[in-house]
Design an enzyme around this catalytic site. Structure first.
Site, PDB file in Angstrom:
ATOM      1  CD  GLU A 298      -2.845  -0.987   2.467  1.00 36.10           C
ATOM      2  OE1 GLU A 298      -3.904  -1.619   2.458  1.00 36.10           O
ATOM      3  OE2 GLU A 298      -2.460  -0.335   3.458  1.00 36.10           O
TER       4      GLU A 298
ATOM      5  CG  ASP B 296      -3.356   7.715   8.925  1.00 35.57           C
ATOM      6  OD1 ASP B 296      -3.246   6.476   8.940  1.00 35.57           O
ATOM      7  OD2 ASP B 296      -3.593   8.372   7.890  1.00 35.57           O
TER       8      ASP B 296
ATOM      9  CE1 TYR C 218      -7.171  -2.463   7.018  1.00 32.15           C
ATOM     10  CE2 TYR C 218      -5.978  -1.668   5.103  1.00 32.15           C
ATOM     11  CZ  TYR C 218      -6.079  -1.832   6.466  1.00 32.15           C
ATOM     12  OH  TYR C 218      -5.065  -1.370   7.268  1.00 32.15           O
TER      13      TYR C 218
END
Lengths: 258, 373
Positions: A41, A52, A167
């Site tokens: 990725e 994040d 995912y």
């Protein structure tokens, strides 16, 4: 089709591109592939990485300090593709840099660079109509995140829109290593299996060989992100070597069991 | 996403529930201090020598700004959803204080995220929040202002989503926030419209409000949208210059983009990275703008103009000395626009300026910048 996992569990490795510079990222990626990563990725640094945790936030800041941008990440993808034909390449980005480049142009350049899939972390599947159409035209695989809090109906939508793999986020929250990978993950994979035949990669919080092996028991692939970025941060000057060792060691426990 | 859907559902139900509406209306009246007056600004009108100026006095609300309208509304929703922990972001600290206040009133745990740059310049509000029992968490990333506080609040929310409500303070973020927050502030325009009709027997020629995310502006604009002859004027932070990073005038320097779940005008560079912003007023210091403002502007229904730091400071002194009202530096941007515009308007015209908050929190900055000693 490079977005496939040849061994069980497969390994997906995330890097923030341009941290500390693009040449290092290229070396790190090639070292990770050499050490066994099936899919890479390529993280596009963004000024406001709301999804994040602190590790990738710091990496993004370092990468942006010298102006790393989406166009450069796509060039890097093309360089990696020349060296590694069978590795899956996924561009991992926030939506705004892609919109700024233009969805059509982005997909065209990405496909030309040899990118296989794209994960836009802040684009929910409900809003993805135009994106999905453009991705399909350019034969790119859209990857979406499924969270433990997603109701079944949403998991179904995510599974239907995804190509390559789904995912699964191991727990609620932002990216970053955790001591324990929640039992949430196992339950989520079970729920996803009911709605898709695609491989399921589990990520968020996996940082060592024990966790890798544990998750590998129920997932098709394991995503390692922040732990890689932290390895880069801690090993100035020998980033690629350190990441190669780290990736190699990740599979140690799973292999010992075979 | 699941949390947004839950919120959307609950809000939809609450909106139609007369009991919820009665309770909110009662709190607004007996606790927050609604309705707020519409004051005729006699001396300011004389001084500028043009249109007749009225001030909508949101500065007189409990906690000192319009923010409490939305906090009470969302607070009652939190009760309905059975959550006990509330988080919020704050720029100037007004939304943080209003959130901390409502959490104290309704008995919720409260965490407020605030950029450390804003904590420095809005020190007084940091103390107020702590006094009210809230935990203030400083945010060190980016420009250490409102945008970064929202990032951190969003990170907290996705982590603790099962137990926590994110009490977003502006008309930003993902659906249903922009419409829900607007609805809780519509009371400003509803009151103002009735009040001006009573005072003047006619609608105003213009309504002026400052626009950061845009909650006070949409609150006062909304009721007038259907009155096509009423000009709606939003005032953005012109900061200290025209270059990217020197201001927060999204309609002057921004382009369409996505920030924090909202598609709107965004100040950004050519690679799609969000730009830093500057304004003397922390509450306007934000690189994007509520999507409904973008729609009003694109439809030509509202216009948006900048006022600089210097103009806002000058307007602060003027309002203080003509009307005895010290506005928040955010609201002073709206005053700055009426200073430019009123002299060019007819004496028979009426204009309403929304004084969204009072200036006590900004005394430190005013003292540094105005050098009156």
């Amino acid at each position: 089709m490079p977005l496939s996992f040849y061994k069980k569990p497969g390994m997906v490795v995330y890097v923030t591109c341009g941290d500390p510079d693009l040449a290092t990222t290229r070396a790190v990626v090639l070292a990770a592939i050499e050490a066994g990563a099936d899919v890479i990725e390529l993280g596009v640094p963004f000024s406001d990485p709301v999804a994040d945790g602190p590790v990738i936030q710091r990496a993004s800041e370092r990468a942006l300090k010298h102006g790393t941008c989406l166009a450069q990440v796509l060039t890097l993808a093309a360089e990696v593709r020349q060296q590694a034909q069978s590795t899956g390449l996924v561009v991992f980005s926030y939506l705004n840099p892609i919109l700024r480049m233009g969805m059509e142009k982005f997909c065209m350049v990405a496909r030309h660079a040899g990118v296989d899939g794209v994960l836009v972390i802040d684009l929910p599947v409900e809003e993805a109509g135009e994106y999905l159409r453009t991705m399909q035209v350019h034969d790119l695989a859209p990857v979406f995140l499924a969270a433990p809090t997603s109701p079944d109906e949403r998991l179904k939508r995510i599974a239907e829109a995804s190509r390559g793999f789904v995912y699964a986020v191991s727990r609620t929250g932002v990216t970053g290593a955790r001591q324990q990978v929640a039992a949430d993950a196992k339950k989520l994979v079970r729920r996803l299996r009911r709605v898709t035949k695609l491989p399921i990669a589990v990520g968020f919080g996996i940082s060592n060989a024990e966790q890798f092996a544990e998750v590998g028991k129920f997932a098709d692939a394991v995503v390692v992100g922040s732990a890689i970025v932290e390895t880069i941060e801690r090993n100035r000057g020998r980033e690629a070597e350190a990441v190669g060792e780290f990736v190699g060691n990740l599979t140690a426990v799973s292999l010992a069991r075979v | 996403m699941a949390a947004l859907e839950e919120l959307d559902r609950e809000y939809g139900k609450a909106k139609r529930d007369p009991k919820f509406q009665r309770r909110l209306e009662e709190l607004l009246r007996t606790y927050a201090g609604r309705p707020t007056p519409l004051s005729f600004a006699r001396r300011l009108t004389q001084k500028l020598g043009g249109a007749k100026i009225y001030l909508k006095r949101e500065d007189l609300l409990h906690t000192g700004a319009h923010k409490i309208n939305n906090c009470l509304g969302q607070g009652l929703l939190v009760e309905r959803m059975g959550k006990r922990r509330v988080i919020a972001e704050t720029g100037a600290g007004q939304h943080g204080v209003a959130t901390a206040t409502v959490c104290a009133l309704l008995g919720f745990e409260c965490v407020v995220y605030m950029g450390t740059e804003d904590m420095r310049r809005q020190e007084l509000n940091v103390f107020r929040m702590r006094l009210l029992g809230a935990e203030v968490r400083g945010v060190e990333s980016g420009s250490r202002t409102l945008k970064d506080a929202i990032n951190e609040a969003m990170r907290d929310w996705v982590t603790n989503v099962r137990t926590t409500h994110y009490l977003l303070g502006s008309v930003l973020g993902a659906h249903p926030y922009p419409t829900m927050v607007r609805d809780f502030h519509r009371v400003i325009g509803r009151e103002a419209r009735a009040q001006i009709l009573k005072a003047e027997g006619k609608l105003p020629a213009a309504v002026i409000a400052c626009v950061g995310g845009g909650s006070n502006a949409i609150g006062i604009f909304y009721e007038f949208i259907k009155d096509k002859k009423v000009r709606l004027i939003g005032v953005e932070a012109g900061g200290r210059g025209e270059g990217l990073g020197e201001h927060a005038a999204r309609f002057r320097g921004g382009s369409p983009g996505v920030l924090q779940g909202t598609y709107s005008y965004v100040l950004q560079d050519s690679a799609g990275q969000i730009a830093n912003t500057h304004s003397v007023s922390a509450g306007l210091d934000y690189p994007s703008i509520g999507p409904e403002h973008a729609a009003l502007r694109d439809a030509g229904r509202a216009e948006y103009v900048p006022a600089s730091d210097a103009e806002a400071l000058e307007a602060t002194t003027l309002l203080a000395r003509t009307e005895g009202i010290i506005p928040a530096l955010e609201s002073a941007h709206a005053v700055a626009e009426v200073v430019k515009r009123a002299p060019r308007m007819k004496k028979s015209d009426v204009v309403i300026v929304n004084i969204s908050g009072r200036g006590d929190k900004d005394i430190g900055i005013m003292r540094e910048s105005l050098k009156l000693e």
